[in-house]
Design a protein around this motif. Structure first.
Motif, mmCIF file in Angstrom:
data_model
loop_
_atom_site.group_PDB
_atom_site.id
_atom_site.type_symbol
_atom_site.label_atom_id
_atom_site.label_comp_id
_atom_site.label_asym_id
_atom_site.label_seq_id
_atom_site.Cartn_x
_atom_site.Cartn_y
_atom_site.Cartn_z
ATOM 1 N N MET A 26 0.839 -1.186 0.000
ATOM 2 C CA MET A 26 0.000 0.000 0.000
ATOM 3 C C MET A 26 0.882 1.247 0.000
ATOM 4 N N PRO A 27 0.499 2.250 -0.746
ATOM 5 C CA PRO A 27 1.267 3.496 -0.757
ATOM 6 C C PRO A 27 1.134 4.266 0.561
ATOM 7 N N THR A 28 2.216 4.925 0.913
ATOM 8 C CA THR A 28 2.238 5.759 2.109
ATOM 9 C C THR A 28 2.519 7.197 1.698
ATOM 10 N N GLN A 29 1.757 8.115 2.265
ATOM 11 C CA GLN A 29 1.992 9.535 2.043
ATOM 12 C C GLN A 29 2.345 10.184 3.372
ATOM 13 N N ILE A 30 3.309 11.091 3.320
ATOM 14 C CA ILE A 30 3.687 11.883 4.482
ATOM 15 C C ILE A 30 3.368 13.336 4.146
ATOM 16 N N ILE A 31 2.534 13.943 4.966
ATOM 17 C CA ILE A 31 2.112 15.322 4.753
ATOM 18 C C ILE A 31 2.620 16.151 5.923
ATOM 19 N N ARG A 32 3.339 17.211 5.598
ATOM 20 C CA ARG A 32 3.919 18.080 6.630
ATOM 21 C C ARG A 32 3.473 19.509 6.346
ATOM 22 N N TYR A 33 3.044 20.199 7.405
ATOM 23 C CA TYR A 33 2.624 21.589 7.247
ATOM 24 C C TYR A 33 2.814 22.333 8.560
ATOM 25 N N ARG A 34 2.789 23.639 8.440
ATOM 26 C CA ARG A 34 2.942 24.523 9.596
ATOM 27 C C ARG A 34 1.711 25.413 9.672
ATOM 28 N N VAL A 35 1.237 25.625 10.894
ATOM 29 C CA VAL A 35 0.116 26.542 11.093
ATOM 30 C C VAL A 35 0.644 27.903 11.531
ATOM 31 N N ALA A 36 -0.232 28.902 11.456
ATOM 32 C CA ALA A 36 0.190 30.291 11.621
ATOM 33 C C ALA A 36 0.574 30.683 13.043
ATOM 34 N N ASP A 37 -0.107 30.137 14.052
ATOM 35 C CA ASP A 37 0.160 30.559 15.432
ATOM 36 C C ASP A 37 -0.352 29.503 16.405
ATOM 37 N N GLN A 38 -0.126 29.744 17.701
ATOM 38 C CA GLN A 38 -0.510 28.768 18.726
ATOM 39 C C GLN A 38 -2.017 28.538 18.778
ATOM 40 N N GLU A 39 -2.793 29.575 18.583
ATOM 41 C CA GLU A 39 -4.253 29.427 18.586
ATOM 42 C C GLU A 39 -4.695 28.482 17.469
ATOM 43 N N LYS A 40 -4.111 28.664 16.292
ATOM 44 C CA LYS A 40 -4.448 27.789 15.163
ATOM 45 C C LYS A 40 -3.924 26.378 15.408
ATOM 46 N N ALA A 41 -2.797 26.267 16.097
ATOM 47 C CA ALA A 41 -2.249 24.949 16.421
ATOM 48 C C ALA A 41 -3.191 24.189 17.354
ATOM 49 N N GLU A 42 -3.733 24.883 18.351
ATOM 50 C CA GLU A 42 -4.661 24.224 19.273
ATOM 51 C C GLU A 42 -5.945 23.808 18.560
ATOM 52 N N GLU A 43 -6.420 24.661 17.658
ATOM 53 C CA GLU A 43 -7.599 24.296 16.857
ATOM 54 C C GLU A 43 -7.290 23.078 15.991
ATOM 55 N N ASN A 44 -6.100 23.046 15.407
ATOM 56 C CA ASN A 44 -5.692 21.927 14.569
ATOM 57 C C ASN A 44 -5.654 20.634 15.375
ATOM 58 N N VAL A 45 -5.082 20.692 16.574
ATOM 59 C CA VAL A 45 -5.022 19.515 17.443
ATOM 60 C C VAL A 45 -6.431 19.016 17.744
ATOM 61 N N ARG A 46 -7.341 19.927 18.076
ATOM 62 C CA ARG A 46 -8.721 19.535 18.380
ATOM 63 C C ARG A 46 -9.362 18.839 17.177
ATOM 64 N N LEU A 47 -9.192 19.402 16.008
ATOM 65 C CA LEU A 47 -9.796 18.826 14.809
ATOM 66 C C LEU A 47 -9.184 17.470 14.454
ATOM 67 N N VAL A 48 -7.876 17.344 14.619
ATOM 68 C CA VAL A 48 -7.220 16.057 14.344
ATOM 69 C C VAL A 48 -7.685 14.998 15.347
ATOM 70 N N ARG A 49 -7.805 15.379 16.611
ATOM 71 C CA ARG A 49 -8.298 14.422 17.611
ATOM 72 C C ARG A 49 -9.721 13.978 17.290
ATOM 73 N N ASP A 50 -10.528 14.901 16.759
ATOM 74 C CA ASP A 50 -11.886 14.528 16.332
ATOM 75 C C ASP A 50 -11.843 13.482 15.217
ATOM 76 N N VAL A 51 -10.891 13.631 14.289
ATOM 77 C CA VAL A 51 -10.738 12.648 13.207
ATOM 78 C C VAL A 51 -10.414 11.284 13.793
ATOM 79 N N PHE A 52 -9.446 11.247 14.714
ATOM 80 C CA PHE A 52 -9.055 9.956 15.294
ATOM 81 C C PHE A 52 -10.173 9.352 16.145
#
Length: 101
Positions: A1-27
């Motif tokens: 199976m193919p594997t993809q690695i996606i790397r990105y940076r968010v703009a600030d800590q507030e956006k990072a916390e929002e990103n963490v919340r949304l990723v945890r919702d996915v999991f």
């Protein structure tokens, strides 16, 4: 199976916390639904703003069936600082010998 690695940076800590919340919702949704044919991992790097996702599947459309993933991707552009970097990777080995939180 193919594997993809996606790397990105968010703009600030507030956006990072929002990103963490949304990723945890996915999991959480993936844990409830238990889809086959995919492994998915996500990491937040030491700088607190950079994220890495590792996805192995023959069908990336699997993720598009999940409301939480759609919510995550819908607003991702608003959180980003730059463009995500995506690479194909060839798995060499995998070991899962510990519990996850």
């Amino acid at each position: 199976m193919p594997t993809q690695i996606i790397r990105y940076r968010v703009a600030d800590q507030e956006k990072a916390e929002e990103n963490v919340r949304l990723v945890r919702d996915v999991f959480a949704e993936l844990a409830r639904e238990r889809p086959g044919g995919i492994t998915y991992q996500s990491y937040r790097l030491d700088d607190g703003l950079t994220f890495v996702h590792v996805v192995t599947t023959d069908d990336l459309q699997i993720l598009m069936r999940f409301e939480a993933f759609l919510a995550f991707t819908k607003t991702l552009g608003q959180r980003l600082d730059g463009v995500p970097h995506r690479e194909e990777a060839t798995p060499i080995g995998f070991f899962d010998g510990h519990l996850r939180s």
